[in-house]
Design a protein around this motif. Sequence first.
Motif, short mmCIF file in Angstrom:
data_model
loop_
_atom_site.label_atom_id
_atom_site.label_comp_id
_atom_site.label_asym_id
_atom_site.label_seq_id
_atom_site.Cartn_x
_atom_site.Cartn_y
_atom_site.Cartn_z
N ARG A 1 53.90 66.65 -55.90
CA ARG A 1 53.43 66.89 -54.52
C ARG A 1 54.48 67.66 -53.73
O ARG A 1 54.14 68.59 -52.98
N ASN A 2 55.75 67.31 -53.88
CA ASN A 2 56.82 68.04 -53.17
C ASN A 2 56.89 69.50 -53.63
O ASN A 2 57.08 70.40 -52.81
N ARG B 1 54.10 71.44 -52.03
CA ARG B 1 54.37 71.65 -50.61
C ARG B 1 55.39 72.77 -50.42
O ARG B 1 55.22 73.65 -49.58
#
Length: 133
Positions: free
Chosen positions: A73-74, A77
Amino acid sequence: MAQNTYKRPPKAPIEKKKKENRVLNYLNQTVGFDRLFGEDNAWPIKHFERIMWISFLLIVYIGFNHNAERLVRNIQRVKAVVDEKRAKYTTLQADFMKSGKQSEISKHVIATGLTEPVTPPLKIVVKQEETQP
């Protein structure tokens, strides 16, 4: 010369009693595994260490899985932010290249009151014959 000796029968292997674990006995008395699994079924008590080891490994596996999902997820992003900044950089670079053209510069200069010279610059051409002595 060899001496005659009596043949001795082989010693029977000494059976070692497995040391009883006090923690497991206490756990059996407090939780009551005998009541849960029956008094003749000592399977959970015998394999308690293995069960705890597998439980520990499962907890570690779940933790690594959560960590990997968080990292994914990071990364997504950060990729979105990088793409946005790259697009902004490309736009600014195109604007800068456009602002360096003579037509754009003349638009800005006319607003200040300056004018372009009417005569274009002269090109100096040197002939080959004149340069040699």
